[in-house]
Design a protein around this motif. Structure first.
Motif, PDB file in Angstrom:
ATOM      1  N   ASP A  70       0.841  -1.196   0.000  1.00  0.00           N
ATOM      2  CA  ASP A  70       0.000   0.000   0.000  1.00  0.00           C
ATOM      3  C   ASP A  70       0.873   1.242   0.000  1.00  0.00           C
ATOM      4  OD1 ASP A  70       0.618   0.942   2.696  1.00  0.00           O
ATOM      5  OD2 ASP A  70      -0.660  -0.668   3.425  1.00  0.00           O
ATOM      6  N   ILE A  71       0.212   2.385  -0.104  1.00  0.00           N
ATOM      7  CA  ILE A  71       0.916   3.667  -0.144  1.00  0.00           C
ATOM      8  C   ILE A  71       0.336   4.608   0.917  1.00  0.00           C
ATOM      9  CG2 ILE A  71      -0.513   4.704  -1.941  1.00  0.00           C
ATOM     10  CD1 ILE A  71       2.252   5.671  -3.158  1.00  0.00           C
ATOM     11  N   GLU A  72      -0.003   4.038   2.065  1.00  0.00           N
ATOM     12  CA  GLU A  72      -0.586   4.810   3.154  1.00  0.00           C
ATOM     13  C   GLU A  72       0.423   4.976   4.284  1.00  0.00           C
ATOM     14  OE1 GLU A  72      -4.191   2.876   4.299  1.00  0.00           O
ATOM     15  OE2 GLU A  72      -4.871   2.721   2.229  1.00  0.00           O
ATOM     16  N   ARG A  73       0.252   6.008   5.054  1.00  0.00           N
ATOM     17  CA  ARG A  73       1.098   6.237   6.223  1.00  0.00           C
ATOM     18  C   ARG A  73       0.551   5.388   7.371  1.00  0.00           C
ATOM     19  NH1 ARG A  73       4.551  10.618   7.045  1.00  0.00           N
ATOM     20  NH2 ARG A  73       5.546  10.400   9.051  1.00  0.00           N
ATOM     21  N   HIS A  74       1.409   4.562   7.949  1.00  0.00           N
ATOM     22  CA  HIS A  74       1.037   3.686   9.062  1.00  0.00           C
ATOM     23  C   HIS A  74       1.819   4.093  10.307  1.00  0.00           C
ATOM     24  CE1 HIS A  74      -1.231   0.869   6.589  1.00  0.00           C
ATOM     25  NE2 HIS A  74      -0.254   0.911   5.695  1.00  0.00           N
ATOM     26  N   ASP A  75       1.494   3.470  11.431  1.00  0.00           N
ATOM     27  CA  ASP A  75       2.207   3.728  12.685  1.00  0.00           C
ATOM     28  C   ASP A  75       3.706   3.468  12.538  1.00  0.00           C
ATOM     29  OD1 ASP A  75      -0.148   4.447  13.920  1.00  0.00           O
ATOM     30  OD2 ASP A  75      -0.454   2.471  14.859  1.00  0.00           O
ATOM     31  N   CYS A  76       4.070   2.485  11.702  1.00  0.00           N
ATOM     32  CA  CYS A  76       5.489   2.153  11.514  1.00  0.00           C
ATOM     33  C   CYS A  76       6.277   3.316  10.908  1.00  0.00           C
ATOM     34  CB  CYS A  76       5.650   0.918  10.642  1.00  0.00           C
ATOM     35  SG  CYS A  76       5.026   1.108   8.947  1.00  0.00           S
ATOM     36  N   CYS A  77       5.591   4.233  10.249  1.00  0.00           N
ATOM     37  CA  CYS A  77       6.258   5.372   9.604  1.00  0.00           C
ATOM     38  C   CYS A  77       6.725   6.420  10.606  1.00  0.00           C
ATOM     39  CB  CYS A  77       5.319   6.027   8.593  1.00  0.00           C
ATOM     40  SG  CYS A  77       4.835   4.964   7.225  1.00  0.00           S
ATOM     41  N   GLY A  78       6.149   6.404  11.813  1.00  0.00           N
ATOM     42  CA  GLY A  78       6.480   7.428  12.799  1.00  0.00           C
ATOM     43  C   GLY A  78       5.584   8.635  12.634  1.00  0.00           C
ATOM     44  N   ALA A  79       5.793   9.583  13.503  1.00  0.00           N
ATOM     45  CA  ALA A  79       4.975  10.793  13.503  1.00  0.00           C
ATOM     46  C   ALA A  79       5.227  11.628  12.259  1.00  0.00           C
ATOM     47  CB  ALA A  79       5.282  11.621  14.747  1.00  0.00           C
ATOM     48  N   ALA A  80       4.166  12.213  11.741  1.00  0.00           N
ATOM     49  CA  ALA A  80       4.298  13.124  10.595  1.00  0.00           C
ATOM     50  C   ALA A  80       5.105  14.341  11.045  1.00  0.00           C
ATOM     51  CB  ALA A  80       2.928  13.548  10.101  1.00  0.00           C
ATOM     52  N   PRO A  81       5.888  14.920  10.169  1.00  0.00           N
ATOM     53  CA  PRO A  81       6.711  16.068  10.567  1.00  0.00           C
ATOM     54  C   PRO A  81       5.859  17.267  10.986  1.00  0.00           C
ATOM     55  CG  PRO A  81       6.816  15.723   8.187  1.00  0.00           C
ATOM     56  CD  PRO A  81       6.034  14.589   8.757  1.00  0.00           C
ATOM     57  N   ALA A  82       6.306  17.899  12.070  1.00  0.00           N
ATOM     58  CA  ALA A  82       5.611  19.095  12.555  1.00  0.00           C
ATOM     59  C   ALA A  82       6.253  20.358  11.997  1.00  0.00           C
ATOM     60  CB  ALA A  82       5.626  19.128  14.077  1.00  0.00           C
ATOM     61  N   ALA A  83       7.519  20.259  11.622  1.00  0.00           N
ATOM     62  CA  ALA A  83       8.258  21.399  11.069  1.00  0.00           C
ATOM     63  C   ALA A  83       9.002  20.935   9.823  1.00  0.00           C
ATOM     64  CB  ALA A  83       9.239  21.940  12.109  1.00  0.00           C
ATOM     65  N   TRP A  84       9.418  21.875   9.007  1.00  0.00           N
ATOM     66  CA  TRP A  84      10.078  21.542   7.731  1.00  0.00           C
ATOM     67  C   TRP A  84      11.356  20.746   7.902  1.00  0.00           C
ATOM     68  CZ3 TRP A  84      15.012  22.997   6.600  1.00  0.00           C
ATOM     69  CH2 TRP A  84      15.571  23.993   7.396  1.00  0.00           C
ATOM     70  N   ASP A  85      12.045  20.893   9.049  1.00  0.00           N
ATOM     71  CA  ASP A  85      13.314  20.188   9.229  1.00  0.00           C
ATOM     72  C   ASP A  85      13.171  18.879  10.009  1.00  0.00           C
ATOM     73  OD1 ASP A  85      12.729  21.555  11.564  1.00  0.00           O
ATOM     74  OD2 ASP A  85      14.795  22.193  11.933  1.00  0.00           O
ATOM     75  N   ASP A  86      11.941  18.465  10.325  1.00  0.00           N
ATOM     76  CA  ASP A  86      11.712  17.167  10.965  1.00  0.00           C
ATOM     77  C   ASP A  86      11.813  16.074   9.910  1.00  0.00           C
ATOM     78  OD1 ASP A  86      11.217  18.384  13.380  1.00  0.00           O
ATOM     79  OD2 ASP A  86       9.029  18.249  13.225  1.00  0.00           O
ATOM     80  N   PRO A  87      12.288  14.880  10.290  1.00  0.00           N
ATOM     81  CA  PRO A  87      12.327  13.783   9.317  1.00  0.00           C
ATOM     82  C   PRO A  87      10.911  13.396   8.893  1.00  0.00           C
ATOM     83  CG  PRO A  87      12.964  13.011  11.509  1.00  0.00           C
ATOM     84  CD  PRO A  87      12.801  14.488  11.594  1.00  0.00           C
ATOM     85  N   ALA A  88      10.762  13.117   7.618  1.00  0.00           N
ATOM     86  CA  ALA A  88       9.442  12.802   7.074  1.00  0.00           C
ATOM     87  C   ALA A  88       8.925  11.453   7.558  1.00  0.00           C
ATOM     88  CB  ALA A  88       9.493  12.822   5.547  1.00  0.00           C
TER      89      ALA A  88
END
Length: 179
Positions: A70-88
């Motif tokens: 699939d091409i969905e964001r899952h828990d395994c992906c980690g938190a979505a970035p809150a700022a531009w310099d956070d890892p995606a």
């Protein structure tokens, strides 16, 4: 019926995978993007196979066969970035070499064979491989001379294989798995 595609992994990508100790491991994820810095997995659907290829000294290798989940964001992906310099995709940091930091990167979850650099595509098969575009036109690989790929330009991108070529690449991978 599922389709099969090829994607070319660059020397930089493969070097980063080796350096990170990922050889022999199964990638849980690859990355797609709209920017030219990443392959766009356009047309691929869950169940489709994607063959990651690498060219080294005019020889083409299958690095991994990835079945798209699939091409969905899952828990395994980690938190979505809150700022531009956070890892995606902090949850997939181990596989960031596959493009996690790319412009507009999207995680593509896959069931993959282990990363390896010792599965060559036989030279006679290189001249028979064909891809088809959305209009149904087929094309072969350019710059194949005496079973060696002189230039990799016709592999650069994300391309749909014809069913016959998909079957032949599957046989190459299956033969390597048994060894």
């Amino acid at each position: 019926m599922s389709d099969a595609f090829t994607v070319l992994w660059t020397h930089d990508t493969c070097r980063a995978l080796r350096k990170a100790g990922r050889v022999g491991e199964r990638p849980p994820v690859a990355f797609s993007g709209l920017h030219s810095s990443l392959p766009a997995w356009i047309g691929a659907a869950p169940g489709d196979d994607v063959y990651a290829l690498h060219v080294n000294r005019c020889e083409v290798f299958v690095v991994s066969r990835m079945r798209m989940l699939d091409i969905e964001r899952h828990d395994c992906c980690g938190a979505a970035p809150a700022a531009w310099d956070d890892p995606a995709y902090p949850g997939h940091g181990d596989w960031s070499a596959l493009g996690a930091g790319g412009c507009g990167a999207m995680a593509v979850h896959v069931d993959a064979t282990p990363v390896r650099f010792d599965v060559p595509i036989p030279g006679d098969l290189l001249s028979r491989l064909t891809w088809r575009n959305a209009r149904g036109r087929t094309r072969g690989l350019k710059y194949v001379v005496d079973g060696r790929l002189e230039r990799s330009v016709s592999l650069q991108g994300f391309y749909r294989l014809t069913p016959e070529s998909a079957d032949e690449l599957a046989a190459v991978v299956e033969g390597a798995v048994r060894v």
